[in-house]
Motif scaffolding. Structure first.
Motif, PDB file in Angstrom:
ATOM      1  N   LEU A   7      -3.597   6.444  -4.885  1.00 41.17           N
ATOM      2  CA  LEU A   7      -3.294   5.395  -3.920  1.00 41.17           C
ATOM      3  C   LEU A   7      -3.169   4.072  -4.670  1.00 41.17           C
ATOM      4  O   LEU A   7      -4.022   3.730  -5.490  1.00 41.17           O
ATOM      5  CB  LEU A   7      -4.411   5.292  -2.872  1.00 41.17           C
ATOM      6  CG  LEU A   7      -4.298   4.126  -1.874  1.00 41.17           C
ATOM      7  CD1 LEU A   7      -3.147   4.345  -0.900  1.00 41.17           C
ATOM      8  CD2 LEU A   7      -5.613   3.944  -1.111  1.00 41.17           C
ATOM      9  N   TYR A   8      -2.099   3.334  -4.378  1.00 37.04           N
ATOM     10  CA  TYR A   8      -1.887   2.013  -4.985  1.00 37.04           C
ATOM     11  C   TYR A   8      -2.054   0.943  -3.912  1.00 37.04           C
ATOM     12  O   TYR A   8      -1.495   1.055  -2.816  1.00 37.04           O
ATOM     13  CB  TYR A   8      -0.488   1.905  -5.584  1.00 37.04           C
ATOM     14  CG  TYR A   8      -0.209   2.868  -6.712  1.00 37.04           C
ATOM     15  CD1 TYR A   8      -0.509   2.530  -8.029  1.00 37.04           C
ATOM     16  CD2 TYR A   8       0.350   4.121  -6.458  1.00 37.04           C
ATOM     17  CE1 TYR A   8      -0.250   3.416  -9.068  1.00 37.04           C
ATOM     18  CE2 TYR A   8       0.603   5.007  -7.491  1.00 37.04           C
ATOM     19  CZ  TYR A   8       0.302   4.652  -8.797  1.00 37.04           C
ATOM     20  OH  TYR A   8       0.551   5.533  -9.814  1.00 37.04           O
ATOM     21  N   ALA A  58       0.865  -1.185   0.000  1.00 38.35           N
ATOM     22  CA  ALA A  58       0.000   0.000   0.000  1.00 38.35           C
ATOM     23  C   ALA A  58       0.895   1.226   0.000  1.00 38.35           C
ATOM     24  O   ALA A  58       1.767   1.355   0.853  1.00 38.35           O
ATOM     25  CB  ALA A  58      -0.907   0.001   1.226  1.00 38.35           C
ATOM     26  N   TRP A  59       0.733   2.097  -0.969  1.00 38.67           N
ATOM     27  CA  TRP A  59       1.541   3.300  -1.018  1.00 38.67           C
ATOM     28  C   TRP A  59       0.766   4.414  -1.704  1.00 38.67           C
ATOM     29  O   TRP A  59      -0.098   4.159  -2.539  1.00 38.67           O
ATOM     30  CB  TRP A  59       2.879   3.044  -1.713  1.00 38.67           C
ATOM     31  CG  TRP A  59       2.774   2.579  -3.128  1.00 38.67           C
ATOM     32  CD1 TRP A  59       2.976   3.322  -4.252  1.00 38.67           C
ATOM     33  CD2 TRP A  59       2.438   1.264  -3.582  1.00 38.67           C
ATOM     34  NE1 TRP A  59       2.778   2.554  -5.373  1.00 38.67           N
ATOM     35  CE2 TRP A  59       2.451   1.290  -4.993  1.00 38.67           C
ATOM     36  CE3 TRP A  59       2.127   0.066  -2.937  1.00 38.67           C
ATOM     37  CZ2 TRP A  59       2.161   0.170  -5.758  1.00 38.67           C
ATOM     38  CZ3 TRP A  59       1.840  -1.051  -3.694  1.00 38.67           C
ATOM     39  CH2 TRP A  59       1.856  -0.993  -5.092  1.00 38.67           C
ATOM     40  N   PHE A  60       1.080   5.634  -1.332  1.00 33.74           N
ATOM     41  CA  PHE A  60       0.339   6.789  -1.828  1.00 33.74           C
ATOM     42  C   PHE A  60       1.303   7.776  -2.464  1.00 33.74           C
ATOM     43  O   PHE A  60       2.336   8.115  -1.887  1.00 33.74           O
ATOM     44  CB  PHE A  60      -0.420   7.466  -0.687  1.00 33.74           C
ATOM     45  CG  PHE A  60      -1.211   8.670  -1.120  1.00 33.74           C
ATOM     46  CD1 PHE A  60      -2.227   8.546  -2.062  1.00 33.74           C
ATOM     47  CD2 PHE A  60      -0.944   9.922  -0.607  1.00 33.74           C
ATOM     48  CE1 PHE A  60      -2.961   9.645  -2.474  1.00 33.74           C
ATOM     49  CE2 PHE A  60      -1.674  11.033  -0.994  1.00 33.74           C
ATOM     50  CZ  PHE A  60      -2.682  10.893  -1.933  1.00 33.74           C
ATOM     51  N   THR A 106      -3.074  -5.286  -8.771  1.00 34.45           N
ATOM     52  CA  THR A 106      -2.863  -3.982  -8.152  1.00 34.45           C
ATOM     53  C   THR A 106      -3.973  -3.059  -8.619  1.00 34.45           C
ATOM     54  O   THR A 106      -4.391  -3.115  -9.781  1.00 34.45           O
ATOM     55  CB  THR A 106      -1.516  -3.383  -8.588  1.00 34.45           C
ATOM     56  OG1 THR A 106      -0.462  -4.224  -8.148  1.00 34.45           O
ATOM     57  CG2 THR A 106      -1.311  -2.008  -7.990  1.00 34.45           C
ATOM     58  N   ILE A 107      -4.461  -2.225  -7.725  1.00 32.73           N
ATOM     59  CA  ILE A 107      -5.405  -1.193  -8.145  1.00 32.73           C
ATOM     60  C   ILE A 107      -4.780   0.172  -7.873  1.00 32.73           C
ATOM     61  O   ILE A 107      -4.015   0.349  -6.918  1.00 32.73           O
ATOM     62  CB  ILE A 107      -6.765  -1.308  -7.419  1.00 32.73           C
ATOM     63  CG1 ILE A 107      -6.601  -1.095  -5.906  1.00 32.73           C
ATOM     64  CG2 ILE A 107      -7.423  -2.636  -7.706  1.00 32.73           C
ATOM     65  CD1 ILE A 107      -7.934  -0.957  -5.181  1.00 32.73           C
ATOM     66  N   SER A 108      -5.062   1.101  -8.740  1.00 30.65           N
ATOM     67  CA  SER A 108      -4.653   2.491  -8.524  1.00 30.65           C
ATOM     68  C   SER A 108      -5.926   3.316  -8.411  1.00 30.65           C
ATOM     69  O   SER A 108      -6.805   3.248  -9.282  1.00 30.65           O
ATOM     70  CB  SER A 108      -3.778   2.990  -9.678  1.00 30.65           C
ATOM     71  OG  SER A 108      -4.414   2.806 -10.924  1.00 30.65           O
ATOM     72  N   ILE A 109      -6.026   4.057  -7.319  1.00 29.56           N
ATOM     73  CA  ILE A 109      -7.248   4.807  -7.016  1.00 29.56           C
ATOM     74  C   ILE A 109      -6.933   6.296  -7.046  1.00 29.56           C
ATOM     75  O   ILE A 109      -6.186   6.808  -6.212  1.00 29.56           O
ATOM     76  CB  ILE A 109      -7.811   4.420  -5.633  1.00 29.56           C
ATOM     77  CG1 ILE A 109      -7.978   2.905  -5.527  1.00 29.56           C
ATOM     78  CG2 ILE A 109      -9.136   5.120  -5.389  1.00 29.56           C
ATOM     79  CD1 ILE A 109      -8.390   2.436  -4.155  1.00 29.56           C
ATOM     80  N   SER A 110      -7.496   6.980  -8.024  1.00 27.09           N
ATOM     81  CA  SER A 110      -7.345   8.423  -8.154  1.00 27.09           C
ATOM     82  C   SER A 110      -8.624   9.086  -7.664  1.00 27.09           C
ATOM     83  O   SER A 110      -9.587   8.401  -7.318  1.00 27.09           O
ATOM     84  CB  SER A 110      -7.077   8.774  -9.622  1.00 27.09           C
ATOM     85  OG  SER A 110      -8.231   8.501 -10.399  1.00 27.09           O
ATOM     86  N   PRO A 111      -8.682  10.398  -7.639  1.00 26.91           N
ATOM     87  CA  PRO A 111      -9.926  11.039  -7.190  1.00 26.91           C
ATOM     88  C   PRO A 111     -11.146  10.608  -8.007  1.00 26.91           C
ATOM     89  O   PRO A 111     -12.260  10.553  -7.472  1.00 26.91           O
ATOM     90  CB  PRO A 111      -9.634  12.534  -7.382  1.00 26.91           C
ATOM     91  CG  PRO A 111      -8.152  12.636  -7.226  1.00 26.91           C
ATOM     92  CD  PRO A 111      -7.601  11.386  -7.834  1.00 26.91           C
TER      93      PRO A 111
END
Length: 651
Positions: free
Chosen positions: A102-103, A93-95, A181-186
């Motif tokens: 957020l990944y 988990a990293w931002f 892996t998921i990448s979460i943007s606004p």
């Protein structure tokens, strides 16, 4: 250990939890923190926790497993392999503040659950604990029940027997798929598979001895990694079967001085009594052996565990069995509990070669396989005098049973002409009288139409029983990627809903008891090796798992290494279901429980009557056990949600 956090995309004020613990890593002011962890902490199944700050502030990280250079955090979200032996199949988990993303990464076998709730342009909250996520104040107004999941959960073989899904029992809460892996943007969530498999790297192996040695090397390495360098007390579930026995034996072989506590679950039921096998293994390896009785307070256990899961109990039999082992291990001071979870699926048996030969109408091959298999087959429940039969008679009886069974398995997919053709060919080529086929058919018809009324596959109310449930992702196919279709069965076996949800519950219960459940068979290299082993080598002399048995030569007592059968917990499962039914009557008499919005109460009562009836058929006992335990588990969950002010609306 719980790892969680919240990222606000609009500077929301928030509280992570209503009360944290020392075993929780929380996200505070843009960083993960914990009073019990330092940047050098080594966390099993956790390879990267970090943040890349905006501006001149240096990036920071909690553990250095993925750091390219000492003192500098650098994480490539595209997973370019670093110059280390880092296992990319672990949780991360990293931002990245620079791009407000957020990944989240989940381990390949799904050992650590990763739940998240994303509200576009507002925030994303995540946690390895569903309960903790549910109780975050910022999440509460977004909780909605997922009716589709409740419906599939209540259908026999409708939920976990299929593919694992990112859906949860809450509409707005998802899980990261294993190996992704998921990448979460606004604005959105992007999903990317990082796991890939290469069974061809073992193509240079050919003989059972070569595959056995490769298995042994990888298995020793995996057990070593799961034990680690910790000085903590180690426990190991020892059932007396091949999987658990091999883990315990290898652990002691790696470190003869290890004070290994082996735990045998003593259910005292017919077909599941393996106490002699477990004792032989414990004596040979010199472990500190314990016989653990399972709790009979099944209602209390499921109620307690539901508060740890945050969702209904998903096991097919009462969790009091595995829970009793964990509780006992915790009382011994064990911080690690080794479990042979999913060893059957990872290793594979090769016995499916019988089905393949029948399906392909390779009668010559099938006869040869039957000669090998008949002496090891367990037919006692079908033919009580099986053990006393001569070898030739065993072959004859096993042939009859196998061919008739396989015929009825296939006729559902055949046209009338093809069905008759297969019937005649099966009878002629395998020397099985047509009378045996007709007799079996008549018995099935009698049970279906006259003597025994079969329970339906669900006891949901009509509007839910007939409802269409949206198709879910097929995780097994996603992870198989471009590998040939011949590998599909192995991926389906390992990456199905039942298996991965069991791992998630093991994780939650490990946190509950203050220990970590570890699964040595969950090793990527080992899985790749096993799916590369030719079916005929696995089948071997007719017992199956021959490459595994070859690897364990000298490490296990021969009575265990070459045993052809394993425990059957059907009787224990029914006994536990009966206890649960009687212990839950007060709750199930509550007509205000939300469970009766979904479950047909009269059908529940009818299922309970069949469960209680000792004369009911085995198939009806299986169905009634499922219906009763699922209905009660749902009721317990709804009751827990209500008491914790978490009961949302349905959707």
């Amino acid at each position: 250990m719980i790892i969680e956090g919240v990222v606000s995309f609009e500077n929301l004020r928030y509280t992570i939890t209503e009360g944290g613990t020392n075993d929780t890593i929380t996200w505070e002011n843009g960083w993960f923190s914990s009073s019990t962890l330092t940047p050098n902490t080594k966390l099993q199944h956790v390879f990267a926790l970090g943040v890349n700050f905006l501006g001149e502030r240096e990036p920071e990280y909690l553990n250095k497993a993925y750091a390219r250079n000492p003192g500098v955090f650098h994480f490539d979200p595209h997973f370019q392999e670093p110059d280390s032996e880092t296992d990319l199949g672990n949780f991360g988990a990293w931002f990245d503040e620079t791009c407000q993303t957020l990944y989240l990464s989940r381990d390949i076998f799904g050992v650590i659950p990763t739940y998240y709730l994303h509200v576009p342009r507002s925030f994303v909250a995540f946690s390895t604990s569903l309960v903790s996520l549910l109780k975050m104040p910022i999440c509460r107004s977004y909780l909605q029940l997922n009716t589709d999941r409740i419906i599939s959960y209540s259908r026999f073989r409708g939920d976990q027997s299929g593919s694992y899904s990112s859906d949860t029992f809450f509409k707005n809460i998802k899980t990261v798929l294993p190996g992704h892996t998921i990448s979460i943007s606004p604005d959105d969530v992007t999903i990317r598979r990082f796991a890939s498999f290469d069974p061809d790297k073992w193509s240079h192996l050919h003989s059972v001895e070569e595959f056995g040695q490769a298995f042994k090397d990888l298995f020793f390495k995996s057990v070593q990694l799961t034990i680690g360098q910790s000085e903590e007390t180690v426990g190991s579930h020892l059932s007396g079967g091949m999987d658990s026995s091999s883990i315990s034996a290898v652990a002691k072989s790696i470190d003869p001085a290890l004070a290994l506590h082996t735990l045998y679950l003593d259910t005292k039921t017919k077909y599941s009594d393996e106490i002699q096998f477990a004792s032989e293994v414990a004596e040979k390896i010199g472990s500190i052996h314990h016989e653990v009785p399972p709790s009979h307070e099944d209602f209390e256990v499921i109620s307690r565990y539901t508060s740890a899961y945050g969702h209904p109990e998903c096991m097919v039999i009462s969790p009091s069995s595995q829970g009793s082992l964990m509780e006992f291990a915790s009382q011994l001071g064990c911080k690690i509990l080794l479990i042979g979870h999913d060893g059957d699926s990872v290793v594979g048996s090769g016995l499916e070669k019988l089905t393949k030969a029948y399906f392909e109408r390779d009668w010559h091959e099938l006869k040869a396989l039957i000669v090998k298999r008949a002496q090891y087959a367990s037919m006692n429940r079908v033919i009580p005098q099986w053990a006393t039969l001569a070898a030739a008679e065993k072959i004859k009886q096993y042939t009859k049973h196998l061919i008739v069974s396989k015929f009825f398995e296939q006729i559902k997919r055949l046209k009338p002409f093809d069905m008759v053709k297969l019937l005649v060919e099966s009878s002629r080529e395998m020397d099985v009288s047509l009378w045996h086929f007709f007799a079996t058919g008549l018995k099935r018809l009698w049970k279906k139409l006259i003597k025994t009324k079969m329970l339906e596959g669900t006891i949901l109310k009509q509007e839910f029983a007939t409802a269409h449930v949206a198709k879910r992702e097929n995780l097994a196919d996603l992870l198989r990627g471009d590998l040939p279709l011949k590998y599909k069965v192995w991926f389906d076996d390992v990456f199905n809903g039942q298996t991965i949800i069991a791992s998630e519950q093991f994780f939650a219960l490990g946190n509950h008891y203050g220990l970590e459940n570890r699964f040595p068979f969950y090793d990527k290299d080992l899985f790749e090796l096993c799916i590369s082993v030719p079916m005929e080598i696995k089948f071997g002399r007719g017992i199956g798992r021959e490459h595994f048995r070859e690897a364990m030569k000298g490490l296990l007592p021969e009575t265990v290494r070459s045993r052809p059968n394993k425990a059957n917990f059907s009787i224990y499962g029914r006994e536990a279901a009966l206890r649960l039914y009687h212990q839950s009557k007060e709750l199930m008499d509550d007509h205000g429980n939300l469970v009766w919005n979904f479950i047909d109460q009269q059908k529940y009562i009818e299922s309970a009557k069949i469960l209680i009836d000792p004369a009911a058929s085995e198939s009806n006992h299986t169905l009634s056990q499922f219906h009763v335990t699922r209905a009660i588990s749902l009721a317990i969950w709804f009751d827990w949600l209500k008491k914790n002010d978490l009961l949302p609306t349905t959707s």
